[in-house]
Design an enzyme around this catalytic site. Structure first.
Site, PDB file in Angstrom:
ATOM      1  N   GLN A  79       1.022  15.861  14.252  1.00  0.00           N
ATOM      2  CA  GLN A  79       1.184  15.866  15.704  1.00  0.00           C
ATOM      3  C   GLN A  79       0.844  14.536  16.338  1.00  0.00           C
ATOM      4  O   GLN A  79       1.220  14.280  17.495  1.00  0.00           O
ATOM      5  CB  GLN A  79       0.311  16.959  16.325  1.00  0.00           C
ATOM      6  CG  GLN A  79      -1.186  16.666  16.251  1.00  0.00           C
ATOM      7  CD  GLN A  79      -2.040  17.812  16.743  1.00  0.00           C
ATOM      8  OE1 GLN A  79      -2.118  18.856  16.083  1.00  0.00           O
ATOM      9  NE2 GLN A  79      -2.675  17.628  17.884  1.00  0.00           N
ATOM     10  N   CYS A  89      -0.650  20.729  19.266  1.00  0.00           N
ATOM     11  CA  CYS A  89      -0.921  21.615  18.134  1.00  0.00           C
ATOM     12  C   CYS A  89      -0.264  22.974  18.305  1.00  0.00           C
ATOM     13  O   CYS A  89       0.238  23.575  17.350  1.00  0.00           O
ATOM     14  CB  CYS A  89      -2.421  21.768  17.952  1.00  0.00           C
ATOM     15  SG  CYS A  89      -3.284  22.390  19.424  1.00  0.00           S
ATOM     16  N   HIS A 114      -7.695  24.412  19.157  1.00  0.00           N
ATOM     17  CA  HIS A 114      -6.679  23.868  18.257  1.00  0.00           C
ATOM     18  C   HIS A 114      -5.831  24.991  17.676  1.00  0.00           C
ATOM     19  O   HIS A 114      -6.352  25.958  17.111  1.00  0.00           O
ATOM     20  CB  HIS A 114      -7.383  23.092  17.135  1.00  0.00           C
ATOM     21  CG  HIS A 114      -6.475  22.298  16.257  1.00  0.00           C
ATOM     22  ND1 HIS A 114      -5.586  21.359  16.748  1.00  0.00           N
ATOM     23  CD2 HIS A 114      -6.328  22.286  14.903  1.00  0.00           C
ATOM     24  CE1 HIS A 114      -4.932  20.803  15.737  1.00  0.00           C
ATOM     25  NE2 HIS A 114      -5.359  21.360  14.616  1.00  0.00           N
ATOM     26  N   ASN A 131      -2.547  22.926   8.803  1.00  0.00           N
ATOM     27  CA  ASN A 131      -2.875  22.124   9.969  1.00  0.00           C
ATOM     28  C   ASN A 131      -1.698  21.212  10.310  1.00  0.00           C
ATOM     29  O   ASN A 131      -0.683  21.200   9.610  1.00  0.00           O
ATOM     30  CB  ASN A 131      -4.146  21.304   9.694  1.00  0.00           C
ATOM     31  CG  ASN A 131      -4.872  20.892  10.956  1.00  0.00           C
ATOM     32  OD1 ASN A 131      -4.380  21.059  12.063  1.00  0.00           O
ATOM     33  ND2 ASN A 131      -6.057  20.321  10.799  1.00  0.00           N
TER      34      ASN A 131
END
Length: 318
Positions: free
Chosen positions: A118, A124, A261, A281
Site C-alpha cells: 500500500q 489498507c 489496520h 498484510n
C-alpha cells in the site's frame, strides 16, 4: 554503537546501516542521516534483545528499521475506520463447530493473490476489500484475478471511504455492489494517492458481489467458520513494534485492540502447539513471513482476539 549490536556484528553476518540503506535505496538529507542511523541502531538493539529471549516469534530488520514507533504508526497504520454499526450480520453459511477442519490455508489452495504494497497511503481497507473479493470470486468461478485497490480509493467516497485517509471494508463492498463490479489491477493501477477523480467509467468488470456478511464478533468459532468458507476481511491494531518488525512464528505479544489496520485472514492452524490465524498484510513481501503474519488464536487473548482480530470481520458473497 550499542553493546548488543557490537556483539551481533562479531558473531553473525548481520546488516550494517550502510548496507541497509543500499538495500532499500534510502536517500537522506545530510542533516537527517545521523538521526536515522541512531533510530536504526536502537531498533536493531530491540530486535536482537527480543530474538535472544526465546519467544515463539522472531523480529528482523526490515524496510521500517529507520522509523520510530510513532513514525511507523503515523505512516503505515490508521487507515481503518472503526465501524459504528453492523447491518449485515446474519447466520454463517455451511459449517458448524463440529465440522470445522483443523486447519485452513487459502493461500496454499490458490485463492489468494500475491502480496501487495500500500505504500505510505492509508488504504489498507482497500487491500483487505480486494483480497476477500478476489478469494470469493476464485472460489465461485475458478479464476484468480488481481483487483483494483485504486478504483476503491478513488471511487468509493460516496459510500464513506476517504482514500489514503482511511476507510472501511464494508464500505468497499457497498461500492462494488452499487457499481455492479470492480475492474482489474492492470486496468486501474495503484498509485498510492487519492482519493483522485474516479476513472472507473469504461473499465472492464472483473468481479462482482451480491452482498456481504458481518461475522459475529468476539468469537473464534465464528471467525474460523467464516475462514473455513473463504478469505475474510479483518481489522487489527498494528501500531506496535511487534508488527513493525515481525518476521516469523506465531506472534503472541499483547498488541491492543484499538483497530487501525485492515488486513485479510486467509487461514488458521497450529504450529509448535500454538494456535494461530494466518493473515495477509499489505506492506510488501519483504515484511513478515513473505508478507504474512501468524497471529495467536484462542481464549487467552481475550474476547477481542489477538490484536483485536475478532472485533470486525466481514466477507463478500459472490
Amino acid at each position: 554503537m550499542f553493546p548488543l549490536i557490537a556483539a551481533a556484528f562479531a558473531a553473525v553476518s548481520f546488516t550494517t546501516f550502510d548496507s541497509w540503506v543500499d538495500r532499500y535505496s534510502k536517500v537522506y538529507q545530510p542533516t537527517e542521516r545521523d538521526y536515522r542511523q541512531n533510530v536504526f541502531e536502537q531498533n536493531l538493539n530491540k530486535i536482537l534483545i527480543h530474538n535472544s529471549e526465546g519467544h515463539s516469534w522472531m523480529m528482523a530488520v526490515n524496510q521500517f528499521a529507520d522509523l520510530t514507533a510513532d513514525e511507523f504508526a503515523a505512516r503505515y497504520t490508521g487507515g481503518y475506520f472503526s465501524r459504528k454499526h453492523r447491518t449485515h450480520t446474519h447466520k454463517l453459511r455451511g459449517l458448524n463447530n463440529l465440522s470445522l477442519p483443523a486447519s485452513v490455508d487459502w493461500e496454499s489452495a490458490g485463492a489468494v493473490t500475491a502480496v501487495k504494497d500500500q505504500g505510505q497511503c492509508g488504504s489498507c481497507w482497500a487491500f483487505s476489500t480486494t483480497g476477500s473479493v478476489e478469494g470469493a470470486w476464485y472460489l465461485k468461478n475458478g479464476s484468480l484475478v488481481s483487483l483494483s485497490e485504486q478504483q476503491l480509493v478513488d471511487c468509493s467516497t460516496p459510500q464513506g471511504n476517504d482514500g489514503c485517509n482511511g476507510g472501511l471494508m464494508d464500505y468497499g463492498f457497498e461500492y462494488i455492489i452499487s457499481n455492479k463490479g470492480i475492474t482489474t489491477e492492470d486496468a486501474y493501477p495503484y498509485s498510492a494517492t487519492g482519493p483522485n477523480s474516479c476513472k472507473a467509467s469504461g473499465k472492464p468488470v472483473a468481479a462482482t458481489i451480491a452482498n456481504f456478511v458481518d461475522v459475529p464478533t468476539n468469537s473464534d468459532n465464528a471467525l474460523m467458520t467464516a475462514i473455513a468458507q473463504q478469505p475474510v476481511s479483518v481489522a487489527v491494531e498494528a501500531d506496535q513494534n511487534s508488527f513493525q518488525f515481525y518476521s516469523g512464528g506465531v506472534m503472541t505479544a499483547a498488541c491492543g485492540s484499538n483497530l487501525d489496520h485492515g488486513v485479510l485472514a486467509v487461514g488458521y492452524g497450529t504450529s509448535g502447539g500454538l494456535d494461530y490465524y494466518k493473515v495477509k498484510n499489505s506492506w510488501g513481501a519483504s515484511w513478515g513471513e513473505n508478507g504474512y503474519i501468524l497471529l495467536g488464536r484462542g481464549s487467552q487473548y481475550g474476547s477481542d482476539g489477538q490484536c483485536g482480530i475478532l472485533m470486525d470481520p466481514s466477507y463478500p458473497v459472490v
